[in-house]
Scaffold this motif. Structure first.
Motif, PDB file in Angstrom:
ATOM      1  N   ASN A   1       1.246  12.190  -3.064  1.00 45.36           N
ATOM      2  CA  ASN A   1       0.926  11.963  -1.663  1.00 45.36           C
ATOM      3  C   ASN A   1       1.034  10.478  -1.298  1.00 45.36           C
ATOM      4  O   ASN A   1       0.170   9.920  -0.646  1.00 45.36           O
ATOM      5  CB  ASN A   1      -0.463  12.520  -1.322  1.00 45.36           C
ATOM      6  N   PHE A   2       2.121   9.853  -1.753  1.00 49.90           N
ATOM      7  CA  PHE A   2       2.429   8.493  -1.332  1.00 49.90           C
ATOM      8  C   PHE A   2       2.945   8.560   0.097  1.00 49.90           C
ATOM      9  O   PHE A   2       3.449   9.586   0.536  1.00 49.90           O
ATOM     10  CB  PHE A   2       3.491   7.863  -2.235  1.00 49.90           C
TER      11      PHE A   2
ATOM     12  N   LYS B   1      -3.547  11.030  -3.339  1.00 45.51           N
ATOM     13  CA  LYS B   1      -4.083  12.152  -4.106  1.00 45.51           C
ATOM     14  C   LYS B   1      -3.917  11.822  -5.583  1.00 45.51           C
ATOM     15  O   LYS B   1      -2.807  11.533  -6.035  1.00 45.51           O
ATOM     16  CB  LYS B   1      -3.352  13.447  -3.758  1.00 45.51           C
ATOM     17  N   ILE B   2      -5.024  11.866  -6.307  1.00 46.55           N
ATOM     18  CA  ILE B   2      -5.017  11.582  -7.740  1.00 46.55           C
ATOM     19  C   ILE B   2      -5.663  12.760  -8.446  1.00 46.55           C
ATOM     20  O   ILE B   2      -6.814  13.097  -8.168  1.00 46.55           O
ATOM     21  CB  ILE B   2      -5.791  10.282  -8.056  1.00 46.55           C
TER      22      ILE B   2
ATOM     23  N   SER C   1       6.779   9.801   1.039  1.00 43.34           N
ATOM     24  CA  SER C   1       7.450  10.028  -0.223  1.00 43.34           C
ATOM     25  C   SER C   1       6.880  11.288  -0.870  1.00 43.34           C
ATOM     26  O   SER C   1       5.693  11.554  -0.788  1.00 43.34           O
ATOM     27  CB  SER C   1       7.248   8.834  -1.147  1.00 43.34           C
ATOM     28  N   LYS C   2       7.727  12.009  -1.515  1.00 41.27           N
ATOM     29  CA  LYS C   2       7.296  13.208  -2.224  1.00 41.27           C
ATOM     30  C   LYS C   2       7.200  12.959  -3.723  1.00 41.27           C
ATOM     31  O   LYS C   2       7.049  13.903  -4.495  1.00 41.27           O
ATOM     32  CB  LYS C   2       8.253  14.350  -1.931  1.00 41.27           C
ATOM     33  N   LYS C   3       7.284  11.702  -4.139  1.00 45.77           N
ATOM     34  CA  LYS C   3       7.269  11.406  -5.565  1.00 45.77           C
ATOM     35  C   LYS C   3       5.906  11.726  -6.175  1.00 45.77           C
ATOM     36  O   LYS C   3       4.870  11.665  -5.519  1.00 45.77           O
ATOM     37  CB  LYS C   3       7.649   9.948  -5.830  1.00 45.77           C
ATOM     38  N   LYS C   4       5.959  12.092  -7.440  1.00 45.73           N
ATOM     39  CA  LYS C   4       4.763  12.304  -8.247  1.00 45.73           C
ATOM     40  C   LYS C   4       4.889  11.428  -9.475  1.00 45.73           C
ATOM     41  O   LYS C   4       5.949  11.392 -10.106  1.00 45.73           O
ATOM     42  CB  LYS C   4       4.626  13.766  -8.674  1.00 45.73           C
ATOM     43  N   ILE C   5       3.838  10.713  -9.765  1.00 46.57           N
ATOM     44  CA  ILE C   5       3.836   9.830 -10.919  1.00 46.57           C
ATOM     45  C   ILE C   5       2.799  10.340 -11.907  1.00 46.57           C
ATOM     46  O   ILE C   5       1.658  10.604 -11.534  1.00 46.57           O
ATOM     47  CB  ILE C   5       3.509   8.379 -10.507  1.00 46.57           C
TER      48      ILE C   5
ATOM     49  N   THR D   1       0.834  -1.202   0.000  1.00 44.66           N
ATOM     50  CA  THR D   1       0.000   0.000   0.000  1.00 44.66           C
ATOM     51  C   THR D   1       0.868   1.252   0.000  1.00 44.66           C
ATOM     52  O   THR D   1       0.590   2.207  -0.723  1.00 44.66           O
ATOM     53  CB  THR D   1      -0.942   0.004   1.223  1.00 44.66           C
ATOM     54  N   TYR D   2       1.921   1.262   0.793  1.00 47.82           N
ATOM     55  CA  TYR D   2       2.797   2.432   0.861  1.00 47.82           C
ATOM     56  C   TYR D   2       3.476   2.708  -0.476  1.00 47.82           C
ATOM     57  O   TYR D   2       3.696   3.860  -0.838  1.00 47.82           O
ATOM     58  CB  TYR D   2       3.855   2.254   1.943  1.00 47.82           C
ATOM     59  N   LYS D   3       3.830   1.661  -1.207  1.00 49.74           N
ATOM     60  CA  LYS D   3       4.545   1.833  -2.471  1.00 49.74           C
ATOM     61  C   LYS D   3       3.632   2.174  -3.642  1.00 49.74           C
ATOM     62  O   LYS D   3       4.022   2.952  -4.513  1.00 49.74           O
ATOM     63  CB  LYS D   3       5.314   0.550  -2.815  1.00 49.74           C
TER      64      LYS D   3
END
Length: 160
Positions: free
Chosen positions: A82-83, A70-71, A86-90, A63-65
């Motif tokens: 909003n993982f 936020k989508i 993590s500050k990543k945005k996909i 779930t964390y990965k």
């Protein structure tokens, strides 16, 4: 661009439930291990506790990965952010989606839906608890490649 997020109770469960469940299961596991000398059946109890602890933690790590909280989406792409920790945005373009699985497309509608971007080898998931879930799914399905859409409709018809 429309934004979809989880409600506060759902966010608390999906993000922080592990921080409550794991210590409780660990205490129970420790007491079962300590009591193994008192009876053989505590071995079974310890193994069951260990199995549940592993399953719960694997679930939460997944779930964390894979699950953004936020989508943002429009007719061209989805931006997932909003993982957990993590500050990543996909960014996934709807045209790059090669597979949608789980949820209503499987035999278990309460399970999460997984979206695979085959071009960039990215997988994300979301639960039906995301706000305006039906609208999000409608936007995604109306913009994916026609072949994938037809395959999904066939899957749903087979399940009925």
């Amino acid at each position: 661009m429309q934004t979809f997020e989880y409600s506060l109770p759902a966010k608390l469960i999906y993000r922080y439930g592990n921080f409550i469940i794991t210590p409780l299961l660990s205490i129970h596991l420790a007491s079962s291990i300590f009591l193994i000398t008192k009876g053989w059946y505590f071995t079974i109890l310890a193994l069951v506790n260990l199995a549940i602890l592993i399953i719960v933690n694997v679930y939460y790590i997944k779930t964390y990965k894979l699950f953004p909280f936020k989508i943002m989406t429009d007719n061209e792409k989805m931006i997932c952010s909003n993982f957990f920790l993590s500050k990543k945005k996909i960014e996934i373009k709807h045209g790059d989606i090669s597979k949608i699985d789980g949820g209503i497309f499987s035999t278990y509608p309460t399970r999460p839906i997984y979206i695979l971007d085959g071009k960039n080898n990215i997988t994300i998931g979301f639960y039906s608890h995301v706000s305006k879930f039906q609208k999000l799914l409608t936007i995604i399905l109306s913009n994916i490649p026609q072949k994938i859409y037809n395959d999904l409709i066939d899957k749903i018809k087979e399940k009925k």
